[in-house]
Motif scaffolding. Structure first.
Motif, PDB file in Angstrom:
ATOM      1  N   PRO A 171       0.825  -1.221   0.000  1.00 60.11           N
ATOM      2  CA  PRO A 171       0.000   0.000   0.000  1.00 60.11           C
ATOM      3  C   PRO A 171       0.858   1.269   0.000  1.00 60.11           C
ATOM      4  CG  PRO A 171       0.210  -0.830   2.224  1.00 60.11           C
ATOM      5  CD  PRO A 171       1.012  -1.763   1.370  1.00 60.11           C
ATOM      6  N   TYR A 172       0.218   2.390  -0.344  1.00 59.34           N
ATOM      7  CA  TYR A 172       0.849   3.702  -0.317  1.00 59.34           C
ATOM      8  C   TYR A 172      -0.210   4.747   0.015  1.00 59.34           C
ATOM      9  CZ  TYR A 172       5.471   2.593  -2.227  1.00 59.34           C
ATOM     10  OH  TYR A 172       6.751   2.117  -2.405  1.00 59.34           O
ATOM     11  N   ILE A 173       0.232   5.779   0.706  1.00 58.47           N
ATOM     12  CA  ILE A 173      -0.555   6.998   0.871  1.00 58.47           C
ATOM     13  C   ILE A 173       0.086   8.051  -0.028  1.00 58.47           C
ATOM     14  CG2 ILE A 173      -1.268   8.846   2.432  1.00 58.47           C
ATOM     15  CD1 ILE A 173      -2.769   6.349   3.003  1.00 58.47           C
ATOM     16  N   VAL A 174      -0.681   8.570  -0.971  1.00 56.59           N
ATOM     17  CA  VAL A 174      -0.163   9.512  -1.959  1.00 56.59           C
ATOM     18  C   VAL A 174      -0.877  10.842  -1.775  1.00 56.59           C
ATOM     19  CG1 VAL A 174       0.346   9.904  -4.389  1.00 56.59           C
ATOM     20  CG2 VAL A 174       0.150   7.565  -3.527  1.00 56.59           C
ATOM     21  N   PHE A 175      -0.090  11.911  -1.674  1.00 58.52           N
ATOM     22  CA  PHE A 175      -0.634  13.266  -1.609  1.00 58.52           C
ATOM     23  C   PHE A 175      -0.457  13.897  -2.990  1.00 58.52           C
ATOM     24  CE2 PHE A 175       0.865  12.307   2.704  1.00 58.52           C
ATOM     25  CZ  PHE A 175      -0.308  12.467   3.413  1.00 58.52           C
ATOM     26  N   VAL A 176      -1.575  14.115  -3.649  1.00 51.56           N
ATOM     27  CA  VAL A 176      -1.595  14.610  -5.028  1.00 51.56           C
ATOM     28  C   VAL A 176      -2.014  16.069  -5.007  1.00 51.56           C
ATOM     29  CG1 VAL A 176      -2.495  14.246  -7.346  1.00 51.56           C
ATOM     30  CG2 VAL A 176      -2.237  12.304  -5.791  1.00 51.56           C
ATOM     31  N   SER A 177      -1.197  16.916  -5.573  1.00 48.39           N
ATOM     32  CA  SER A 177      -1.492  18.352  -5.659  1.00 48.39           C
ATOM     33  C   SER A 177      -1.077  18.868  -7.034  1.00 48.39           C
ATOM     34  CB  SER A 177      -0.757  19.120  -4.551  1.00 48.39           C
ATOM     35  OG  SER A 177       0.639  18.914  -4.632  1.00 48.39           O
ATOM     36  N   ASP A 178      -1.360  20.150  -7.269  1.00 50.73           N
ATOM     37  CA  ASP A 178      -1.007  20.793  -8.543  1.00 50.73           C
ATOM     38  C   ASP A 178      -1.610  20.034  -9.724  1.00 50.73           C
ATOM     39  OD1 ASP A 178       0.083  22.596 -10.303  1.00 50.73           O
ATOM     40  OD2 ASP A 178       2.093  21.705 -10.251  1.00 50.73           O
ATOM     41  N   ARG A 179      -2.877  19.659  -9.573  1.00 52.23           N
ATOM     42  CA  ARG A 179      -3.618  18.953 -10.622  1.00 52.23           C
ATOM     43  C   ARG A 179      -2.886  17.684 -11.072  1.00 52.23           C
ATOM     44  NH1 ARG A 179      -8.045  21.427 -12.763  1.00 52.23           N
ATOM     45  NH2 ARG A 179      -8.355  23.630 -12.256  1.00 52.23           N
ATOM     46  N   GLY A 180      -2.370  16.942 -10.132  1.00 49.18           N
ATOM     47  CA  GLY A 180      -1.738  15.667 -10.443  1.00 49.18           C
ATOM     48  C   GLY A 180      -0.305  15.761 -10.899  1.00 49.18           C
ATOM     49  N   GLN A 181       0.271  16.961 -10.909  1.00 55.70           N
ATOM     50  CA  GLN A 181       1.645  17.111 -11.367  1.00 55.70           C
ATOM     51  C   GLN A 181       2.671  16.965 -10.247  1.00 55.70           C
ATOM     52  OE1 GLN A 181       2.260  17.445 -14.755  1.00 55.70           O
ATOM     53  NE2 GLN A 181       0.064  17.044 -14.764  1.00 55.70           N
ATOM     54  N   THR A 182       2.244  17.095  -9.006  1.00 55.49           N
ATOM     55  CA  THR A 182       3.139  16.973  -7.854  1.00 55.49           C
ATOM     56  C   THR A 182       2.654  15.813  -6.996  1.00 55.49           C
ATOM     57  OG1 THR A 182       3.536  19.368  -7.871  1.00 55.49           O
ATOM     58  CG2 THR A 182       4.143  18.147  -5.888  1.00 55.49           C
ATOM     59  N   LEU A 183       3.532  14.857  -6.785  1.00 61.49           N
ATOM     60  CA  LEU A 183       3.181  13.639  -6.059  1.00 61.49           C
ATOM     61  C   LEU A 183       4.148  13.435  -4.896  1.00 61.49           C
ATOM     62  CD1 LEU A 183       2.635  11.252  -9.129  1.00 61.49           C
ATOM     63  CD2 LEU A 183       0.894  12.557  -7.896  1.00 61.49           C
ATOM     64  N   ARG A 184       3.587  13.035  -3.769  1.00 62.23           N
ATOM     65  CA  ARG A 184       4.369  12.692  -2.575  1.00 62.23           C
ATOM     66  C   ARG A 184       3.886  11.334  -2.079  1.00 62.23           C
ATOM     67  NH1 ARG A 184       3.472  18.265  -2.245  1.00 62.23           N
ATOM     68  NH2 ARG A 184       5.347  19.539  -1.792  1.00 62.23           N
ATOM     69  N   PHE A 185       4.799  10.405  -1.920  1.00 70.17           N
ATOM     70  CA  PHE A 185       4.457   9.030  -1.547  1.00 70.17           C
ATOM     71  C   PHE A 185       4.929   8.752  -0.122  1.00 70.17           C
ATOM     72  CE2 PHE A 185       4.819   9.069  -6.127  1.00 70.17           C
ATOM     73  CZ  PHE A 185       3.745   8.297  -6.548  1.00 70.17           C
ATOM     74  N   LEU A 186       4.039   8.118   0.649  1.00 69.22           N
ATOM     75  CA  LEU A 186       4.360   7.657   1.987  1.00 69.22           C
ATOM     76  C   LEU A 186       4.002   6.170   2.070  1.00 69.22           C
ATOM     77  CD1 LEU A 186       3.116  10.561   4.325  1.00 69.22           C
ATOM     78  CD2 LEU A 186       5.431  10.119   3.502  1.00 69.22           C
ATOM     79  N   GLY A 187       5.038   5.346   2.268  1.00 70.82           N
ATOM     80  CA  GLY A 187       4.825   3.911   2.361  1.00 70.82           C
ATOM     81  C   GLY A 187       4.787   3.433   3.795  1.00 70.82           C
ATOM     82  N   PRO A 188       4.754   2.123   3.994  1.00 75.86           N
ATOM     83  CA  PRO A 188       4.718   1.575   5.364  1.00 75.86           C
ATOM     84  C   PRO A 188       5.931   1.968   6.202  1.00 75.86           C
ATOM     85  CG  PRO A 188       4.107  -0.098   3.743  1.00 75.86           C
ATOM     86  CD  PRO A 188       4.608   1.073   2.974  1.00 75.86           C
ATOM     87  N   ARG A 189       7.059   2.261   5.582  1.00 75.98           N
ATOM     88  CA  ARG A 189       8.254   2.647   6.334  1.00 75.98           C
ATOM     89  C   ARG A 189       8.322   4.143   6.620  1.00 75.98           C
ATOM     90  NH1 ARG A 189      13.108  -0.898   3.422  1.00 75.98           N
ATOM     91  NH2 ARG A 189      12.145  -2.959   3.703  1.00 75.98           N
ATOM     92  N   SER A 190       7.399   4.900   6.056  1.00 73.70           N
ATOM     93  CA  SER A 190       7.438   6.361   6.204  1.00 73.70           C
ATOM     94  C   SER A 190       6.426   6.891   7.205  1.00 73.70           C
ATOM     95  CB  SER A 190       7.198   7.032   4.837  1.00 73.70           C
ATOM     96  OG  SER A 190       8.151   6.600   3.890  1.00 73.70           O
ATOM     97  N   ILE A 191       5.334   6.189   7.421  1.00 76.99           N
ATOM     98  CA  ILE A 191       4.293   6.679   8.325  1.00 76.99           C
ATOM     99  C   ILE A 191       3.602   5.491   8.983  1.00 76.99           C
ATOM    100  CG2 ILE A 191       2.572   6.743   6.476  1.00 76.99           C
ATOM    101  CD1 ILE A 191       1.310   9.162   7.844  1.00 76.99           C
ATOM    102  N   ARG A 192       3.208   5.670  10.234  1.00 80.06           N
ATOM    103  CA  ARG A 192       2.476   4.620  10.938  1.00 80.06           C
ATOM    104  C   ARG A 192       1.017   4.637  10.488  1.00 80.06           C
ATOM    105  NH1 ARG A 192       4.901   7.200  15.233  1.00 80.06           N
ATOM    106  NH2 ARG A 192       2.834   7.863  15.986  1.00 80.06           N
ATOM    107  N   PRO A 193       0.418   3.488  10.301  1.00 84.43           N
ATOM    108  CA  PRO A 193      -0.983   3.438   9.863  1.00 84.43           C
ATOM    109  C   PRO A 193      -1.937   3.746  10.998  1.00 84.43           C
ATOM    110  CG  PRO A 193      -0.123   1.214  10.133  1.00 84.43           C
ATOM    111  CD  PRO A 193       1.023   2.136  10.370  1.00 84.43           C
ATOM    112  N   GLU A 194      -2.030   5.022  11.359  1.00 87.62           N
ATOM    113  CA  GLU A 194      -2.923   5.486  12.423  1.00 87.62           C
ATOM    114  C   GLU A 194      -3.757   6.637  11.881  1.00 87.62           C
ATOM    115  OE1 GLU A 194      -0.598   6.516  15.774  1.00 87.62           O
ATOM    116  OE2 GLU A 194       0.235   4.498  16.080  1.00 87.62           O
ATOM    117  N   GLY A 195      -5.073   6.574  12.113  1.00 88.41           N
ATOM    118  CA  GLY A 195      -5.962   7.586  11.588  1.00 88.41           C
ATOM    119  C   GLY A 195      -5.719   8.967  12.179  1.00 88.41           C
ATOM    120  N   GLU A 196      -5.502   9.056  13.485  1.00 91.06           N
ATOM    121  CA  GLU A 196      -5.268  10.348  14.129  1.00 91.06           C
ATOM    122  C   GLU A 196      -3.974  10.977  13.634  1.00 91.06           C
ATOM    123  OE1 GLU A 196      -6.075  13.617  16.363  1.00 91.06           O
ATOM    124  OE2 GLU A 196      -7.394  11.873  15.988  1.00 91.06           O
TER     125      GLU A 196
END
Length: 326
Positions: A171-196
């Motif tokens: 899985p990945y959490i992707v932050f998409v901005s600038d109409r899809g031209q700027t992408l930031r990826f956060l994988g399991p090693r980058s962020i803990r899977p916590e909603g808060e």
């Protein structure tokens, strides 16, 4: 049912690629284009190819039921209930790149996209709950994350978008901005899977601290247009391949392998049957003959004294046994 030779089948598979070559594939300028592209380009191309295959060899690809497509329909219904947006190859350009926004809204708009795998994937399930938890917590204050849109992408059913993003494992959490031209990826090693935790990242704009994908394969990179085109054609192939039943792949693989073997052995000389030669016992050498003669001669010499005892004796000679009898 008529079957084509492999030499004719390959150009048949290339027909949709040649037909769609006239359509613009490159990334469009979002500032100059006001109308979004047509929906279902990939599906239309695959349907056209399915018609060609049916009219040529009689194989009905449209009638094959795809299990993944049924699961995708259920996923969309579930997303509507949970307030999520389901992004696919057909609606991504319309919803993300060509979203109707003002200049101020365009600067603030960010998509928090979850790329998840199958239900049996434990990591995907953990990120699913965290992503949904961040969405539910934000419902307490509707203006807290009004600039953020939560969406999901099914790794098993989306091909073109994920190929453009160079994502090959969820899985990945992707932050998409600038109409899809700027992408930031956060994988399991980058962020803990916590909603808060994910909600705090969005509220405090900490997502902007994540590294931006700036590779040459990125949307703004030198090879971004190539990845866009490759993802488009790869999605056509993937959609077509999912409609072909397994026995069709078995037949096709047999035809392809047979053609490859014939091509590799095209210059081989014709096979000549080998003559069967019966084995002949080797002739005895002179030395072996001499040894055999010597053995026979020695055996004959040993047998001579026994022969002499059996001959009759002269009349004047008496044996001991005769004298004893007298």
């Amino acid at each position: 049912m008529r079957f084509l030779r492999p030499q004719k089948l390959v150009p048949l598979l290339l027909l949709p690629l040649l037909a769609s070559a006239s359509a613009p594939i490159a990334a469009q300028d979002t500032s100059a284009v006001s109308a979004p592209p047509s929906k279902g380009i990939v599906v239309q191309a695959v349907d056209a190819l399915a018609d060609i295959v049916y009219s040529t060899i009689g194989l009905d690809l449209k009638g094959v039921k795809v299990k993944l497509a049924e699961e995708a329909v259920k996923a969309v219904e579930n997303d509507k209930i949970e307030g999520m947006i389901r992004l696919t190859d057909e609606n991504y350009d319309e919803l993300v790149e060509f979203e109707d926004l003002t200049s101020e809204e365009e600067e603030d708009r960010v998509w928090c996209v979850l790329i998840h795998g199958a239900k049996t994937d434990s990591l995907s399930e953990m990120f699913w709950k965290a992503h949904l938890g961040a969405k539910n917590v934000s419902l307490g204050d509707p203006h807290e994350l009004d600039r953020v849109k939560f969406a999901r992408i099914d790794y098993l059913n989306v091909t073109s978008v994920l190929t453009r993003w160079n994502v090959w494992k969820p899985p990945y959490i992707v932050f998409v901005s600038d109409r899809g031209q700027t992408l930031r990826f956060l994988g399991p090693r980058s962020i803990r899977p916590e909603g808060e935790l994910l909600r705090e990242v969005l509220v405090n704009d900490d997502w902007k601290k994540a590294p931006v994908w700036e590779s040459e394969w990125a949307p703004k990179g030198s090879r971004g247009e190539f990845m866009r085109s490759f993802g488009y054609y790869f999605a056509i192939w993937n959609t077509l391949a999912s409609r072909i039943p397994r026995f069709g792949w078995v037949m096709l693989s047999g035809l392809v392998s047979q053609s490859i073997l014939r091509f590799m052995h095209r210059n081989d000389p014709p096979a000549v049957p080998k003559k069967i030669v019966e084995p002949v016992a080797p002739a005895a050498s002179d030395k072996a003959k001499a040894i055999a003669d010597a053995v026979r001669k020695r055996a004959s010499e040993k047998a001579k004294p026994e022969d002499d005892k059996s001959q009759p004796q002269p009349e004047g000679v008496r044996t001991r046994s005769a004298a004893a009898r007298k």
